[in-house]
Design an enzyme around this catalytic site. Structure first.
Site, PDB file in Angstrom:
ATOM      1  N   ARG A 260       0.833  -1.203   0.000  1.00 36.15           N
ATOM      2  CA  ARG A 260       0.000   0.000   0.000  1.00 36.15           C
ATOM      3  C   ARG A 260       0.873   1.260   0.000  1.00 36.15           C
ATOM      4  O   ARG A 260       2.034   1.232   0.421  1.00 36.15           O
ATOM      5  CB  ARG A 260      -0.925   0.007   1.203  1.00 36.15           C
TER       6      ARG A 260
ATOM      7  N   ALA B 106       6.786  -2.195  -4.496  1.00 38.91           N
ATOM      8  CA  ALA B 106       6.829  -1.540  -3.181  1.00 38.91           C
ATOM      9  C   ALA B 106       5.872  -0.354  -3.103  1.00 38.91           C
ATOM     10  O   ALA B 106       5.208   0.005  -4.081  1.00 38.91           O
ATOM     11  CB  ALA B 106       8.256  -1.118  -2.866  1.00 38.91           C
ATOM     12  N   HIS B 107       5.838   0.275  -1.951  1.00 39.74           N
ATOM     13  CA  HIS B 107       4.852   1.322  -1.674  1.00 39.74           C
ATOM     14  C   HIS B 107       5.067   2.566  -2.545  1.00 39.74           C
ATOM     15  O   HIS B 107       6.174   2.952  -2.848  1.00 39.74           O
ATOM     16  CB  HIS B 107       4.824   1.695  -0.199  1.00 39.74           C
ATOM     17  N   ASN B 108       3.968   3.140  -2.961  1.00 42.28           N
ATOM     18  CA  ASN B 108       3.919   4.397  -3.732  1.00 42.28           C
ATOM     19  C   ASN B 108       4.324   4.254  -5.189  1.00 42.28           C
ATOM     20  O   ASN B 108       4.353   5.253  -5.910  1.00 42.28           O
ATOM     21  CB  ASN B 108       4.804   5.477  -3.086  1.00 42.28           C
TER      22      ASN B 108
ATOM     23  N   SER C 299       8.228   4.084  -4.614  1.00 43.27           N
ATOM     24  CA  SER C 299       8.003   5.366  -5.297  1.00 43.27           C
ATOM     25  C   SER C 299       8.555   5.412  -6.716  1.00 43.27           C
ATOM     26  O   SER C 299       8.687   6.505  -7.280  1.00 43.27           O
ATOM     27  CB  SER C 299       8.597   6.526  -4.479  1.00 43.27           C
TER      28      SER C 299
END
Lengths: 355, 355, 355
Positions: B212, B233-235, B253
């Site tokens: 998330r 991974a996140h973002n 990211s």
């Protein structure tokens, strides 16, 4: 499901050359097809594959001369073969609407099925096999005697698992292969009508994934041991008694011989073959066929001796670069010296002439 | 959950510049924020990001001059934004105390939910979507029409899944991102208040994991296909119609354009961007932005042509080292020869002088 | 389970040197053994490991001189130790025949156990610990207070989990290590009689796998954070406050100090040790011990400064190869020039002689 060849020819819209009353019990690619099954050639130039096949009939784009088995000649053999495979192994969307064991499953008396496991239609479970909590076995799968299927494993439809196989928690066996064709800018899934066949005495570590074949089997050979988080793609044929360490990835349609060892995080390209007793070192990337009985290292993977030499030099690259600069300077000095000599010689000649 | 901006300014302890009666329906980072939502600037030097954003208000550390949307000025915009995000998307610790489907879930009539699946509070499931055995869907998640969620998948709270998405067995969607800050020698978890948004026609292979976002979305673009054991991974913002092969890892990211292809075991560094139609070869490690429409190989990933040249030389390094030794020897010989010449010249000069 | 040492000596068929009435409560390798437990030496040349051990007795192939703790001398210490370990930690094949929580499990009042979770015999769950849907906890496992075990996690028998541990969805803790010995061309599994011990405040990402030790513990130190899809093999000892990023693989029996950071897709060879504050860059392959307080890059992993120099030269290899060709040509020219000089000198000598 058994069809007469005459019926099958009608089903796929082809012309039968041979006995219309011969029975056909399945459809598989040449190397997976057994006696009584039909197979497929996509080009008659590859008709020699039929010599190694046990298939009893073949779908082909043109008549193959001198063939002893019946042929069904069609315009689009891939389409016709998909139709045949789909007849014998119809796609299944639903696991089971029911809680627990489907009434059509056949479970041996001595098998242990945990009440939280889900066993789909027509599944067969052998004697003394243990199905742990949370395991999901989708329809038409066969698991033979003395297997251990640990918690939260998912086994898709039509999987074949032989005796004494151990599958650790969280594995997924038989999900769709990663095959797409692009059409109008979108990726459309290719047919994933095959299955996974795991032979006897295989052990598979936690969270490993083995995808189903396109038409036939993704096969794991007898006695092979697979570590956690290994990924084996569709149509691979893994040999017997391999050791495949953690986080190895094997791309589609690759093959390994017997007693192959792949160390941790190794990657194999698609459509390559590794001979018997090939050993591949950790993190290596195998891009080509390997003859066998040899150790490979590095990415791209290279025979050990050669790769060790390359790696030895790589470590000395900064030194080599400095040496090269020194050589360059020395050559400049030599050139300068010779130029000076030449000039002196010239001037001395001139002097002599003057003299 | 909707707040007036006046109420929200009170909640985060800030000063509102603008209409206190404007409604605010959500809080998201600039690129995820939609009309009616508030977003955040951590520095007014980055205020140009608001031009691409659909946000209707902004939390900011200082007043931004010339802005048409309302502003809430606060001392610590990260803290204030966390408070706002947490209001609209409150953290959820429990999946559901109940067996099966939560009474607050809204399930379409034609959806199929297996009795061993767990569906949390306020979950929405669309028409004809199939939830297979052992699937766990945590509260507030929305799955739209015609999706297939295979066995033993876990989907964390607030996940958004659009039409015709297929998720294979054992995947985890929406677990916490790997973000920590160190304090007194301990790693403390950073806020993981965001969610995952999977757009239409995405297919995700077995045992893949997508974390998330921190405040907003980790997004998988329409039509993208993801193979087994991929980690996102996140973002991250993954573009449309990507092909992401098995065991790829994409750090936090990072962004990919449309029609990007990442081959097996590729790794992407955090916070980088790959342009449309970038292709990255197996096992490569991408450390920098890539312009797009190009093939990259190796670790660190380098344009194909350049990397092929490097790799060609690498294979010849032992030979190069031998050549270098030869050159060194030859230069020594030349130097010796010239020294000898020079000595002879000197001695001949002497001789001449003597003569 | 407690035995007198006299009973234990009889059980393993050894000769006891020391107090037959001393109690023995467990069997563990030297570094895992606690007070009241017996340990093992496979060679008396390694008897110094006993100085760091808290063990209260030892199984040994020969009498160790000057030892203050009782000894049991046996012919085959591995076999005897396996027997002892198996007595104290008997192998468990079945998770639980029952649905839900075993009647022999001890669950704290404030713990939340989802009805779809399976809790095996003699499991202990602490206060406020949450067991999410589909989690399977096999017998004899202990999970202490304030833990969060997310959906579809599988925890094998005898696992020890301390306070405030978070384990995300799809993880497998305690599956068998990947250890085999070859006999008559078949791989036979080595004993996997150990367990996993996860210390306080550890967080483990989705689909990570941590294998049980052979005889003793695979240990994850306090405060360490592990990302998705990490693989930690049997007998590893991970230090405190490590950060282990996604898709890292650590082979058997390796150790890390405290505050070690392993970036994404790193691989560690088996039986190596990384000192405190070691940092390893993404995709690196660590093949040897690392002293600590240093950054390592590349495969094989090399101190950052050295590796950066190597990589800088690697990028210039094609240029270096061209330069080398130029140098070669220039040397040839110099040699030719000197040959010509020499010839001219000779001919001029001849001329002079002629003259």
């Amino acid at each position: 499901m058994t069809l007469f060849l005459g019926e099958l020819a009608n089903l796929v819209g082809g012309i039968l050359i041979g006995d219309a009353d011969q029975c056909c019990r399945g459809a598989n690619p040449p190397e997976d097809a057994r006696d009584g099954e039909i197979t497929m050639l996509d080009s008659i130039s590859r008709s020699d594959v039929l010599q190694q096949s046990s298939a009893s009939a073949v779908i082909t784009p043109e008549e193959v001369a001198g063939l002893t088995i019946p042929q069904i000649v069609v315009e689009n053999p891939h389409l016709a073969f998909s139709t045949a495979v789909t007849h014998f192994r119809p796609p299944i969307k639903n696991t089971s609407a029911t809680h627990g064991v489907s009434p059509t499953a056949r479970i041996a008396d001595s098998a242990e099925i945990h009440p939280t496991a889900t066993i789909g239609d027509n599944v067969v479970i052998g004697e003394r096999t243990r199905i742990h909590p949370g395991v999901v076995i989708m329809p038409e799968t066969v698991i033979r005697n003395d297997c251990d299927i640990f918690p939260n494993v998912t086994i898709y439809h039509y999987t074949q698992i032989d005796q004494r196989v151990v599958i650790h928690a969280g594995c997924t066996i038989g999900a769709n292969g990663f095959g797409y064709r692009q059409e109008n800018g979108r990726h459309l899934p290719a047919a994933q009508l095959g299955y996974v066949h795991i032979e006897a005495d295989v052990e598979i570590g936690a969270s490993a994934t083995i995808d189903r074949g396109s038409y036939g089997a993704t096969r794991i050979g007898e006695g092979t041991k697979i570590d956690n988080q290994v990924m084996i793609a569709h149509n691979c044929k893994i040999g017997r008694h391999n050791l495949i360490c953690s986080q190895v990835g094997i791309a589609g349609s690759s093959k390994t011989g017997d007693y192959v060892v792949l160390a941790g995080q190794v990657g194999l390209k698609d459509h390559i073959t590794l001979g018997d007793h090939t050993i591949v070192g950790a993190q290596a990337g195998v891009m080509d066929d390997c003859a066998g009985n040899e150790v490979y290292l590095g990415s791209p993977a290279t025979p050990q001796r050669e790769q060790m030499q390359i790696m030895a030099v790589e470590r000395r690259l900064p030194e080599m670069r400095r040496e090269m600069k020194t050589l360059k300077r020395e050559i400049e000095q030599l050139k300068a010296l010779l130029r000076k000599d030449a000039e002196e010689a010239t001037s001395s000649e001139k002097n002599q002439k003057v003299a």
